[in-house]
Design a protein around this motif. Sequence first.
Motif, PDB file in Angstrom:
ATOM      1  N   ASP A 256      -7.990  -9.197   1.131  1.00  0.00           N
ATOM      2  CA  ASP A 256      -7.178  -8.744   2.255  1.00  0.00           C
ATOM      3  C   ASP A 256      -6.755  -7.294   2.018  1.00  0.00           C
ATOM      4  N   ARG A 257      -5.862  -6.800   2.838  1.00  0.00           N
ATOM      5  CA  ARG A 257      -5.435  -5.402   2.743  1.00  0.00           C
ATOM      6  C   ARG A 257      -4.926  -5.068   1.345  1.00  0.00           C
ATOM      7  N   GLU A 258      -4.044  -5.898   0.836  1.00  0.00           N
ATOM      8  CA  GLU A 258      -3.469  -5.629  -0.481  1.00  0.00           C
ATOM      9  C   GLU A 258      -4.537  -5.643  -1.567  1.00  0.00           C
ATOM     10  N   GLY A 259      -5.439  -6.634  -1.496  1.00  0.00           N
ATOM     11  CA  GLY A 259      -6.492  -6.724  -2.495  1.00  0.00           C
ATOM     12  C   GLY A 259      -7.473  -5.567  -2.415  1.00  0.00           C
ATOM     13  N   TYR A 260      -7.753  -5.094  -1.187  1.00  0.00           N
ATOM     14  CA  TYR A 260      -8.684  -3.979  -0.996  1.00  0.00           C
ATOM     15  C   TYR A 260      -8.119  -2.696  -1.598  1.00  0.00           C
ATOM     16  N   ILE A 261      -6.838  -2.488  -1.406  1.00  0.00           N
ATOM     17  CA  ILE A 261      -6.205  -1.294  -1.992  1.00  0.00           C
ATOM     18  C   ILE A 261      -6.185  -1.413  -3.511  1.00  0.00           C
ATOM     19  N   GLN A 262      -5.934  -2.610  -4.021  1.00  0.00           N
ATOM     20  CA  GLN A 262      -5.951  -2.812  -5.473  1.00  0.00           C
ATOM     21  C   GLN A 262      -7.342  -2.580  -6.039  1.00  0.00           C
ATOM     22  N   LYS A 263      -8.376  -2.957  -5.267  1.00  0.00           N
ATOM     23  CA  LYS A 263      -9.760  -2.741  -5.721  1.00  0.00           C
ATOM     24  C   LYS A 263     -10.031  -1.252  -5.930  1.00  0.00           C
ATOM     25  N   ALA A 264      -9.466  -0.407  -5.057  1.00  0.00           N
ATOM     26  CA  ALA A 264      -9.623   1.041  -5.222  1.00  0.00           C
ATOM     27  C   ALA A 264      -9.016   1.494  -6.549  1.00  0.00           C
ATOM     28  N   LYS A 265      -7.882   0.920  -6.904  1.00  0.00           N
ATOM     29  CA  LYS A 265      -7.258   1.271  -8.181  1.00  0.00           C
ATOM     30  C   LYS A 265      -8.091   0.747  -9.347  1.00  0.00           C
ATOM     31  N   ASP A 266      -8.654  -0.454  -9.197  1.00  0.00           N
ATOM     32  CA  ASP A 266      -9.470  -1.018 -10.274  1.00  0.00           C
ATOM     33  C   ASP A 266     -10.756  -0.224 -10.476  1.00  0.00           C
ATOM     34  N   MET A 267     -11.308   0.276  -9.377  1.00  0.00           N
ATOM     35  CA  MET A 267     -12.551   1.021  -9.482  1.00  0.00           C
ATOM     36  C   MET A 267     -12.322   2.393 -10.115  1.00  0.00           C
ATOM     37  N   PHE A 268     -11.271   3.048  -9.691  1.00  0.00           N
ATOM     38  CA  PHE A 268     -10.982   4.389 -10.219  1.00  0.00           C
ATOM     39  C   PHE A 268      -9.802   4.285 -11.185  1.00  0.00           C
ATOM     40  N   TRP A 269      -9.969   3.440 -12.187  1.00  0.00           N
ATOM     41  CA  TRP A 269      -8.879   3.156 -13.110  1.00  0.00           C
ATOM     42  C   TRP A 269      -8.479   4.365 -13.951  1.00  0.00           C
ATOM     43  N   GLU A 270      -9.388   5.299 -14.149  1.00  0.00           N
ATOM     44  CA  GLU A 270      -9.055   6.472 -14.971  1.00  0.00           C
ATOM     45  C   GLU A 270      -8.059   7.383 -14.252  1.00  0.00           C
ATOM     46  N   ASP A 286      -3.380   8.405  -5.249  1.00  0.00           N
ATOM     47  CA  ASP A 286      -3.481   8.171  -3.809  1.00  0.00           C
ATOM     48  C   ASP A 286      -4.811   7.485  -3.519  1.00  0.00           C
ATOM     49  N   PRO A 287      -4.826   6.188  -3.126  1.00  0.00           N
ATOM     50  CA  PRO A 287      -6.094   5.479  -2.911  1.00  0.00           C
ATOM     51  C   PRO A 287      -6.929   6.050  -1.783  1.00  0.00           C
ATOM     52  N   THR A 288      -6.301   6.781  -0.855  1.00  0.00           N
ATOM     53  CA  THR A 288      -7.070   7.330   0.267  1.00  0.00           C
ATOM     54  C   THR A 288      -8.109   8.342  -0.207  1.00  0.00           C
ATOM     55  N   THR A 289      -7.913   8.901  -1.399  1.00  0.00           N
ATOM     56  CA  THR A 289      -8.873   9.873  -1.911  1.00  0.00           C
ATOM     57  C   THR A 289     -10.181   9.223  -2.344  1.00  0.00           C
ATOM     58  N   THR A 290     -10.175   7.912  -2.451  1.00  0.00           N
ATOM     59  CA  THR A 290     -11.384   7.212  -2.916  1.00  0.00           C
ATOM     60  C   THR A 290     -12.280   6.771  -1.763  1.00  0.00           C
ATOM     61  N   GLY A 293     -13.055  10.013   3.001  1.00  0.00           N
ATOM     62  CA  GLY A 293     -12.703  10.566   4.307  1.00  0.00           C
ATOM     63  C   GLY A 293     -13.158   9.739   5.489  1.00  0.00           C
ATOM     64  N   VAL A 294     -13.398   8.451   5.287  1.00  0.00           N
ATOM     65  CA  VAL A 294     -13.796   7.578   6.405  1.00  0.00           C
ATOM     66  C   VAL A 294     -12.584   7.381   7.321  1.00  0.00           C
ATOM     67  N   ASP A 295     -12.693   7.894   8.537  1.00  0.00           N
ATOM     68  CA  ASP A 295     -11.541   7.925   9.427  1.00  0.00           C
ATOM     69  C   ASP A 295     -10.994   6.531   9.716  1.00  0.00           C
ATOM     70  N   GLY A 296     -11.882   5.559   9.950  1.00  0.00           N
ATOM     71  CA  GLY A 296     -11.424   4.226  10.306  1.00  0.00           C
ATOM     72  C   GLY A 296     -10.592   3.598   9.215  1.00  0.00           C
ATOM     73  N   ILE A 297     -10.991   3.801   7.957  1.00  0.00           N
ATOM     74  CA  ILE A 297     -10.242   3.225   6.839  1.00  0.00           C
ATOM     75  C   ILE A 297      -8.904   3.942   6.672  1.00  0.00           C
ATOM     76  N   LEU A 298      -8.932   5.275   6.770  1.00  0.00           N
ATOM     77  CA  LEU A 298      -7.703   6.043   6.604  1.00  0.00           C
ATOM     78  C   LEU A 298      -6.697   5.700   7.697  1.00  0.00           C
ATOM     79  N   GLU A 299      -7.182   5.548   8.914  1.00  0.00           N
ATOM     80  CA  GLU A 299      -6.285   5.207  10.023  1.00  0.00           C
ATOM     81  C   GLU A 299      -5.674   3.830   9.811  1.00  0.00           C
ATOM     82  N   GLY A 300      -6.497   2.877   9.383  1.00  0.00           N
ATOM     83  CA  GLY A 300      -5.993   1.532   9.145  1.00  0.00           C
ATOM     84  C   GLY A 300      -5.018   1.473   7.987  1.00  0.00           C
ATOM     85  N   TYR A 301      -5.229   2.317   6.991  1.00  0.00           N
ATOM     86  CA  TYR A 301      -4.313   2.364   5.847  1.00  0.00           C
ATOM     87  C   TYR A 301      -2.941   2.852   6.291  1.00  0.00           C
ATOM     88  N   ASN A 302      -2.956   3.800   7.178  1.00  0.00           N
ATOM     89  CA  ASN A 302      -1.691   4.398   7.607  1.00  0.00           C
ATOM     90  C   ASN A 302      -0.934   3.529   8.600  1.00  0.00           C
TER      91      ASN A 302
END
Length: 1004
Positions: A256-270, A286-290, A293-302
């Motif tokens: 879900d939303r929370e898990g997807y954002i956590q996945k970004a942190k797990d992927m870019f753990w460094e 900032d997970p949006t940097t990962t 620049g996909v507009d649909g994802i950034l808009e949904g995050y916000n």
Amino acid sequence: MKNQIIYILCFFLYSASTFAQQNITVKGKVIDSETGLTIPGANIIEKGTKNGVMSDFDGNFTIQTKSDATLVFSFIGYATYEVQVNGQTNIDVTLQVESSLLDEVVVVGYGTVKKSDLTGSVTRANIENFANQPNTSITQSLQGAVTGLNVGAVTGAGGQPSISIRGRNSLSGSTSPLIVLDGIIYRGSLIDINPSDVASVDVLRDASSKAIYGSQAANGVVIITTKNGKREKKPSFNFSTYYASSSPAKRLHPLDREGYIQKAKDMFWEQAYNGPDYTTPNTAFDPTTTWGGVDGILEGYNDGTDTDWMDLVTQDPFIYNANISMSGSTEKTAYFLSGGFTQEDGWAKNDTYDRINLRANFDTQVTDWLSIGMQTFMSSGDYSGAAANIRNAIILSPLVKPYNEDGSINYYPVGNDPNPLASLEVDNFDKRLNLFGNFSATVAIPYVEGLTYKLSYSTNYRTQRYASFNPNGQNFTGSASKYNSMTQDETLDNVLTYVKTINDKHDINVTLLYGYEGREGEDTNASSSEFLNQALGYNSLEAGNIENQRVSSGAWDETSLYQMGRLSYKFDDKYLATFTVRRDGFSGFGTNKKFGIFPSLALGWVLSKEKFVSDIIPAANLLKLRASYGASGNRTLGRYGTLASVSGSYQYVFGDGGSAEYGQSISSLANNDLGWETTTGLNLGIDFGFFNNRINGYIEYYSSKTEDLLFNINIPNITGFGSIRSNIGEVANHGLEISLNTVNVKNDNFEWNTSFVYSRNKNEVVTILGRDDDGDGIEDDLISNGIFIGESIGTIYDYVVDGKYQIGDTDIPSGYYPGNYRLKDLDGEEGISGDDRKIIGHTEPAYRFSVFNEFKYKNWSLSAFINSVQGGKDGYLGNNNAKKSEYGWQAHTMATFNTVKEFDYWTPSNPNGEYSGLNYLDPIDPNIYKDRSFVRLQDVSLSYNVPENILDKMSIDNLKIFVSGKNLHTWTKWKGIDPETGAGFSPGSYPVMKSYTIGLNLTF
């Protein structure tokens, strides 16, 4: 006083004796336990006397008998039943259909034989055990029910399970068994056959029983016989229906939303966590940097979007089925007429299947010497509808919106993967028609007792009409296609049968066959795109851009000729022998190998008929030894596989600006010596029955070898070709099968029966090319083909994973990172290479077993069926690498893709994760094999038969109400969707359905 007491006692004893011996009138009726219909002509005899009567046309009887007598009820095909009168004047008796191993008749191909006279390995499936389950195909009722018969699971609406018998005999050919329907080889889909129309299913497994079908029987034979009316039976009407509500037994759950954002942190753990252990969050991350620049994802995050894609694309699955039939007979004609309707909605939206079935079976005794018969059916299947895209529903980010602000579908939410709902806008049409007719005439040859001639003609006509229009195709200009195909099979069989008994000792049965099979088909395919007017869709392909209009067509035919002879001999009901030989010719074989001969011999010895055995083991009703040896074939290659093939295309351009010219070239070489793969096998078996068959079953051992395997041999490229198909090599199979049936408890009110089935098979590649280039005296393995001499066909040859590199490890090689797989160095050389692979297991299971228990108490019946496949030490392995299951889950694409909660990947805070980390590609990415072994509670059923005294008031013969459950629980260590289907983390795979059913079966 003492004498008076004695006189009184004597008086009562005398009176009781006189009462017990006086005659009374007993009335009642005799009823069939299966259909609930009355049985005319049943025998009712006072035990120990000649006093007896027969039931009338309505099954009623009246008999004068002693009040303490025992009445014996009997009728051909039914088990004898005894009832003590005990002064009763009204007795209704229900006779059970005879199920004795000694009397059961099975179909063996071009004839039938009593089970006690069998010399080959033939088993009749007990399909009645699964009559209360929502099985849309008859093969689903065979799953786990017969030794050596392997039936897969079904996942989608209208799905047909895979089916095989006794392991794999071929490297490149089909492993599916030959299907015979009402005595005729059947090429259509089994799901077109209404399970409610099926009377019996017999499975032929050994070389002796299979040889009768020659070059098509190496993979075994399944014989399906449909219902017909019983002689001298009044019309009987049956109505049955059920409704099954389903849900996935196990499925993947997208983040879900929370898990997807956590996945970004797990992927870019460094970046998301602070060193040195990278377990403390970096608050500046900032997970949006990962997300590139996909507009649909950034808009949904916000804006807090949390789309549950799976909820949008799935529905509540169900199956509805209704059948009605009429059966019976006149003095000369037996008939069975039926109609059925099935509606199934799968888990994915628009995954639907509807089927209409009609059947008419007749058998007529025209004269004393002539009888005619026919078995016909029509099946119309509707698969229309483009199912929602399950794969895209899993991989699309929950942060993007499914719809635009105007309510239209957001067709490309992220990248090039379309909205999973887009397929619901496709106009899809897919209907399939199956018409089958088998017509026969049997003549009793005059003046030769026991000699009959049967002429059978069958035809099977099948069509598919498919069309699809996607309004969003070809960059939203529309794309469409139409496909129509027709297939027709025709068979003409001439069967001569001679049956003779000499001096009540010698039984001879001779069958001779001469037959012809012709098959033909054609298809046409047309497509178009860039529609100027989309109003008519696929019904106006000419409305598309003329430059994008395509058309293709094809046609084919093939023929077969065959002759067969079978001699069965029995002496004194103890010594049995069957000899069979078949000669097959097929148009697809090479000119130098058009015909093949397939002989077999089988012997049997009924030990229980020997006095010395019956004296030693008096409890044995049946002890029979069987041995058979013979050959059968597998056609393997296609109808034009021996011929050189020519391909063509517009490929030549003459001069600048010239038009392309059509050219042709030979694409494959001919081989006039190509023929069938031949399987020869030995089968040893023992049939047993003890204590009036309360314990019965069989044990079988088999060993077979398949030679002349179809295999592509590499040839010098100077020839213009890289390989040529040839018959070469050998594969062996051996196995053990056990079937055990027991009646554990049986009394007037309660009965408990158990059936146990066990099968074990192991195959081995004996030889392929015979080459020993390395000179070690052992034939070389064909590693690039995945073939290993002395190992099974499903051998797994791969790297050995030895954990993962962790943060702080000092031995991480160049190009590797923490979270990458650590592989074992097996060759001792520096670095990991292809030489560090080894055989780590096999895809084939070690053994299979199933247990069926049935409990009956008065009118109640409860049954439970457990089915299991086990891999043993290193068998039944499946590739369960989540990252290899989906392209979007690779390191270079994972950032924007969603994944599933079941994907246990490595992170610094989860160092023991099942799979490698997300951020870095594994330089060598091995397959991850896991054990697919499972035990499944496959079928549970509870039924209630309404008492006769209630039904009689409503003029109903039988009424059964039932509830059942299917695939209720699975015990397994397999990660992912389902161990039986082998679906692990593949996001596009459908799960197996768990279902609950309610239904009824009414006869009147």
